[in-house]
Design an enzyme around this catalytic site. Structure first.
Site, mmCIF file in Angstrom:
data_model
loop_
_atom_site.group_PDB
_atom_site.id
_atom_site.type_symbol
_atom_site.label_atom_id
_atom_site.label_comp_id
_atom_site.label_asym_id
_atom_site.label_seq_id
_atom_site.Cartn_x
_atom_site.Cartn_y
_atom_site.Cartn_z
ATOM 1 N N PHE A 129 45.854 44.391 42.673
ATOM 2 C CA PHE A 129 45.272 43.538 41.631
ATOM 3 C C PHE A 129 45.030 44.387 40.394
ATOM 4 C CE2 PHE A 129 41.862 41.656 39.130
ATOM 5 C CZ PHE A 129 42.368 40.386 38.933
ATOM 6 N N ASP A 216 44.911 53.057 38.830
ATOM 7 C CA ASP A 216 43.998 52.037 38.322
ATOM 8 C C ASP A 216 42.629 52.292 38.957
ATOM 9 O OD1 ASP A 216 42.462 49.821 37.825
ATOM 10 O OD2 ASP A 216 44.064 48.363 38.180
ATOM 11 N N LYS A 246 35.196 48.223 33.752
ATOM 12 C CA LYS A 246 34.036 47.758 34.536
ATOM 13 C C LYS A 246 32.744 48.530 34.241
ATOM 14 C CE LYS A 246 36.304 45.232 38.229
ATOM 15 N NZ LYS A 246 35.710 43.922 38.366
HETATM 16 C C1 LIG Z 1 41.528 47.305 40.051
HETATM 17 C C2 LIG Z 1 41.375 46.368 38.898
HETATM 18 N N1 LIG Z 1 42.230 46.443 37.877
HETATM 19 C C3 LIG Z 1 42.132 45.627 36.803
HETATM 20 C C4 LIG Z 1 41.141 44.669 36.736
HETATM 21 C C5 LIG Z 1 41.058 43.764 35.538
HETATM 22 O O1 LIG Z 1 39.946 44.058 34.776
HETATM 23 P P1 LIG Z 1 39.359 42.975 33.735
HETATM 24 O O2 LIG Z 1 38.847 41.833 34.527
HETATM 25 O O3 LIG Z 1 38.273 43.731 32.997
HETATM 26 O O4 LIG Z 1 40.483 42.608 32.831
HETATM 27 C C6 LIG Z 1 40.230 44.543 37.786
HETATM 28 C C7 LIG Z 1 39.190 43.501 37.762
HETATM 29 O O5 LIG Z 1 38.646 43.097 38.749
HETATM 30 C C8 LIG Z 1 40.349 45.415 38.894
HETATM 31 O O6 LIG Z 1 39.527 45.341 39.940
#
Ligand SMILES: Cc1ncc(COP(=O)(O)O)c(C=O)c1O
Length: 394
Positions: A129, A216, A246
């Site tokens: 994700f 990520d 986050k």
């Molecule tokens: C691992 C990961 N990458 C990217 C994102 C996307 O972040 P955002 O919701 O701030 O766009 C999230 C959000 O939950 C995430 O957990």
């Protein structure tokens, strides 16, 4: 509690919070909840942190936004702080996780074009994700995220998670693969941890192919797993590109894409940008968050409380046939059940503990990192009671 003026994008819990204090949230009726969600791994300092609130007020009275037309000293300071924490070289400061990921995609593609590759590809993992933009959903796991949104963005090659040989084979089979992107722990994917040695093996595979290792750390970063960044549990896995968001702003949108080596210099004036990203306000917040986390020694605290949480869950749930696995790292903990965990969520909310469920059967616990022993034990006990209560009804 439906607000018909809102697009119907969220399956919301029947609760509305009005204020918070530390690890506690208070709803409209004044009921108190111990927060084991932290705005989905965001509010690591807890709610209404007084030092952060003070910095926010001060910066609001000083300067909020200028756009990236002139130099922004607080942005430069934040870039340096992040680069030093992560052992990287350069930072692009942006607003959200998905934007940080988008920046990583653009770095990878431009890096590929620089090597004479016309159609650069990025290897991604099953179950991933990475956010909700079109490119991010294209890199994420197929299924409901992508349904209805075709045509997707091209250029992603999917391999199984935790299989380093599959990545090596994909790099061998696709000479136009220029990067590998993955989460050190798949959060939305069900709190699935990278196996020991996996990230190190990927680092070596990327080196062999001149491909970028891109991690990520949007959910796993900023002390959550007991290190500033999760991959630091495995020192030989340092990425070329890394995304952070986050918890960096404790709730104020601020994110970063960090890079080193060749990846650090592929973006040049005109190739990327953002109106809001890196405002004096957001950067002051992020700098205060980093300072506060350092002052409270939150990486070590998260490791301690995470161990305590998992050990108590294991003790309370030993032999429970409803539990498939209890796993995690620091204060990112998952309890996988054989069946839906939605009854456990309802039970916990009733008991005044807020928890999150992902994949329907995985309880994801990502509380504020400031939680104390008593709060950690309460989260474990309420979750265990909820699981056991459901098991007794079967
Ligand atoms: C691992 C990961 N990458 C990217 C994102 C996307 O972040 P955002 O919701 O701030 O766009 C999230 C959000 O939950 C995430 O957990």
């Amino acid at each position: 509690m439906t607000d018909t003026y809102l697009m119907d994008t969220y399956a919301r819990m029947p609760v509305a919070f009005e204020r918070g204090e530390g690890a506690w949230l208070f709803d409209e009726q004044g009921k108190r909840y111990l927060d084991a969600v932290a705005g989905i791994a965001v509010c690591s300092l807890g709610h209404a942190d007084p030092v952060l609130a003070e910095a926010i007020c001060d910066q609001a009275h000083t300067l909020i936004h200028t756009a990236n037309l002139g130099h922004i000293r607080l942005q430069e300071k934040l870039a340096r702080a992040l680069v030093e924490l992560a052992g990287m070289e350069r930072a692009f400061i942006t607003n959200t996780g998905a934007e940080a990921i988008e920046c990583a995609f653009k770095i990878a593609r431009k890096y590929g074009h620089g090597r004479g590759i016309a159609t650069p590809k990025i290897i991604v993992a099953e179950g991933a994700f990475h956010g909700r933009t079109l490119a991010a959903i294209s890199a994420s796991a197929p299924g409901k995220l992508q349904a209805g949104f075709t045509p997707l963005v091209e250029g992603f090659i999917r391999v199984p998670f935790n299989d380093a040989d599959a990545v090596s084979a994909a790099l061998d089979a696709h000479p136009d693969a220029v990067a590998v992107l993955l989460e050190p722990i798949q959060g939305e994917g069900g709190v699935k941890l990278a196996a020991e040695g996996y990230l190190t093996a990927l680092r070596a595979a990327c080196d062999r192919h001149d491909a970028l290792l891109m991690l990520d750390e949007i959910q796993t970063g900023m002390a959550r797993t007991g290190r500033w960044f999760c991959h630091q549990h495995e020192p030989a896995s340092k990425p070329d590109v890394m995304t952070v968001a986050k918890a960096l702003g404790n709730g104020i949108p601020v994110a970063a894409c960090l890079a080193r080596g060749a990846a650090a210099t592929v973006l040049v004036p005109g190739s990327h940008g953002t109106t809001f990203g890196g405002s004096p306000f957001a950067c002051r917040v992020a700098l205060t968050v980093i300072e506060r986390m350092r002052g409270l020694d939150l990486p070590a605290h998260a490791e301690r409380q995470g161990n305590r949480l998992r050990e108590r869950l294991q003790m309370r749930l030993e032999g429970c046939s409803r539990v498939l696995a209890i796993r995690g790292c620091g204060l990112m903990v998952g309890v996988e059940l054989v069946d839906s965990a939605m009854d456990v969520r309802a039970f916990a909310i009733d008991q005044g503990v807020l928890i999150n469920v992902t994949h329907d059967n995985v309880i994801r616990l990502v509380p504020p990192l400031i939680i104390d022993d008593e709060q950690t034990d309460r989260i474990a006990d309420v979750v265990a009671d909820g699981i056991l209560a459901g098991a007794a009804h079967e």
